[in-house]
Scaffold this motif. Structure first.
Motif, PDB file in Angstrom:
ATOM      1  N   VAL A 186    -118.269  48.040  30.562  1.00  0.00           N
ATOM      2  CA  VAL A 186    -119.267  46.978  30.488  1.00  0.00           C
ATOM      3  C   VAL A 186    -120.611  47.568  30.885  1.00  0.00           C
ATOM      4  O   VAL A 186    -120.698  48.366  31.815  1.00  0.00           O
ATOM      5  N   GLU A 243    -121.081  46.285  22.291  1.00  0.00           N
ATOM      6  CA  GLU A 243    -120.178  46.426  23.438  1.00  0.00           C
ATOM      7  C   GLU A 243    -120.416  45.273  24.404  1.00  0.00           C
ATOM      8  O   GLU A 243    -121.452  44.605  24.331  1.00  0.00           O
ATOM      9  N   PRO A 244    -119.469  45.033  25.318  1.00  0.00           N
ATOM     10  CA  PRO A 244    -119.727  44.024  26.357  1.00  0.00           C
ATOM     11  C   PRO A 244    -120.953  44.436  27.180  1.00  0.00           C
ATOM     12  O   PRO A 244    -120.995  45.520  27.748  1.00  0.00           O
ATOM     13  N   LEU A 299    -125.341  37.132  27.815  1.00  0.00           N
ATOM     14  CA  LEU A 299    -124.152  37.882  27.407  1.00  0.00           C
ATOM     15  C   LEU A 299    -124.248  38.313  25.950  1.00  0.00           C
ATOM     16  O   LEU A 299    -124.575  37.495  25.078  1.00  0.00           O
ATOM     17  N   GLN A 315    -119.963  40.465  22.422  1.00  0.00           N
ATOM     18  CA  GLN A 315    -118.699  41.050  22.872  1.00  0.00           C
ATOM     19  C   GLN A 315    -118.366  40.624  24.306  1.00  0.00           C
ATOM     20  O   GLN A 315    -117.193  40.628  24.693  1.00  0.00           O
ATOM     21  N   ALA A 316    -119.360  40.265  25.088  1.00  0.00           N
ATOM     22  CA  ALA A 316    -119.121  39.708  26.421  1.00  0.00           C
ATOM     23  C   ALA A 316    -118.861  38.205  26.335  1.00  0.00           C
ATOM     24  O   ALA A 316    -117.961  37.677  26.998  1.00  0.00           O
ATOM     25  N   ARG A 318    -115.498  36.764  25.707  1.00  0.00           N
ATOM     26  CA  ARG A 318    -114.529  36.853  26.805  1.00  0.00           C
ATOM     27  C   ARG A 318    -114.957  36.005  28.006  1.00  0.00           C
ATOM     28  O   ARG A 318    -114.372  36.121  29.089  1.00  0.00           O
ATOM     29  N   LEU A 326    -115.663  37.290  33.084  1.00  0.00           N
ATOM     30  CA  LEU A 326    -115.373  37.802  31.744  1.00  0.00           C
ATOM     31  C   LEU A 326    -113.966  38.377  31.740  1.00  0.00           C
ATOM     32  O   LEU A 326    -113.623  39.186  32.615  1.00  0.00           O
ATOM     33  N   LEU A 328    -112.377  40.830  30.625  1.00  0.00           N
ATOM     34  CA  LEU A 328    -112.516  42.157  30.006  1.00  0.00           C
ATOM     35  C   LEU A 328    -111.238  42.964  30.129  1.00  0.00           C
ATOM     36  O   LEU A 328    -110.915  43.763  29.254  1.00  0.00           O
TER      37      LEU A 328
END
Length: 264
Positions: free
Chosen positions: A104, A144-145, A226, A229-230, A233, A259, A261
DNA sequence: ATGCCCCCGGTTCGGGGA
């Protein structure tokens, strides 16, 4: 993974509150703003003893940001690109690996207040927001997150302040400020608190002056944005309002989100 | 219209915050 942001208004003055809150909320990653001390003076030891890795980007007297993480940092980068002569310590990026083998990316930010409008402070704020949008677009392309968290000094909408008419010419609420914030989120971010509620009165700051806390005259200016990708979640988000009632508090309270993750 | 309150550096006041 629990990620939080908190403008502590001096980390040395607020150390006991910080340690109590870490114990109570058990965040995995924390973004701190207005630490107000040089890196050598940051109280690393008690925070490390509480189980956190510490990354700091401070300066004397003003500003200052820090990242805390239970897991070690893979990367830490201070400073927001785009204006080399800007010497304010307002931005710190970190990357932390997750249990599932992913990672992250976190940006801890303290966006300029911009008041009084009519001075150089407001154009500095607007330029800083443009720089943040350029940075954010670059990072979103990584898919990406990614979480941008901090004190944005922006009231995104009228429901984020009890008396919006009184704030219409303030740097936190001017149309140009709100437009730039809307443009930033339109790049693809989800406001973690607004994902769960469109209610008014979800404040994160209450001024020390004029009995604002007692009258619940707050502002919602601390945000967690966010990446897709974040946001996919996002499991929960909250504001730890009760911390404002502690003895000798910061004027801001922690804001956090969970999250999922590890399950990714 | 201005200041209220809090923090910092450095001394008993000024700068900054929002």
């Amino acid at each position: 993974m629990r990620i939080a942001t908190w403008n502590v208004n001096s980390v040395k003055q607020r150390l006991d509150h910080l340690l109590s809150w870490l114990q109570e909320r058990q965040p995995d990653i924390v973004c701190l703003q207005e630490t107000k001390c040089v890196d050598e003076a940051f109280p690393r030891e008690p925070i490390e003893a509480a189980g956190y890795n510490v990354a700091v980007h401070g300066q004397k007297t003003f500003n200052g940001v820090a990242l805390l993480s239970r897991r070690p940092f893979d990367e830490v980068t201070p400073g927001l690109p785009g204006e080399p002569e800007d010497d304010h310590a307002r931005f710190l990026e970190g990357v932390v690996s997750t249990e599932g083998g992913g990672a992250v990316r976190i940006a801890c930010l303290y966006l300029p207040n911009g008041n009084p409008v009519g001075t150089e402070k407001y154009p500095y704020k607007l330029r800083w927001m443009d720089r943040l949008a350029a940075y954010a677009a670059d990072r979103l392309a990584l898919e990406e997150p990614f979480v941008m968290a901090g004190d944005y000094n922006v009231l995104p909408a009228a429901r984020d302040v009890p008396n919006p008419d009184a704030w219409s010419s303030d740097a936190l609420f001017l149309p140009q400020t709100r437009d730039k914030f809307a443009g930033l989120t339109a790049l693809g971010f989800t406001d973690a608190i607004r994902a769960g509620s469109d209610a008014a009165g979800l404040y994160t700051f209450w001024d020390y002056q004029a009995g604002c806390w007692q009258k619940n005259m707050g502002l919602r200016i601390d945000h967690l944005l966010l990446s897709p990708q974040a946001a996919d979640r996002l499991a929960a988000a909250g504001i730890d309002k009760h911390v404002r009632g502690w003895d000798k508090p910061s004027d801001h309270v922690p804001v956090w989100c969970d999250l999922a993750l590890e399950a990714a």
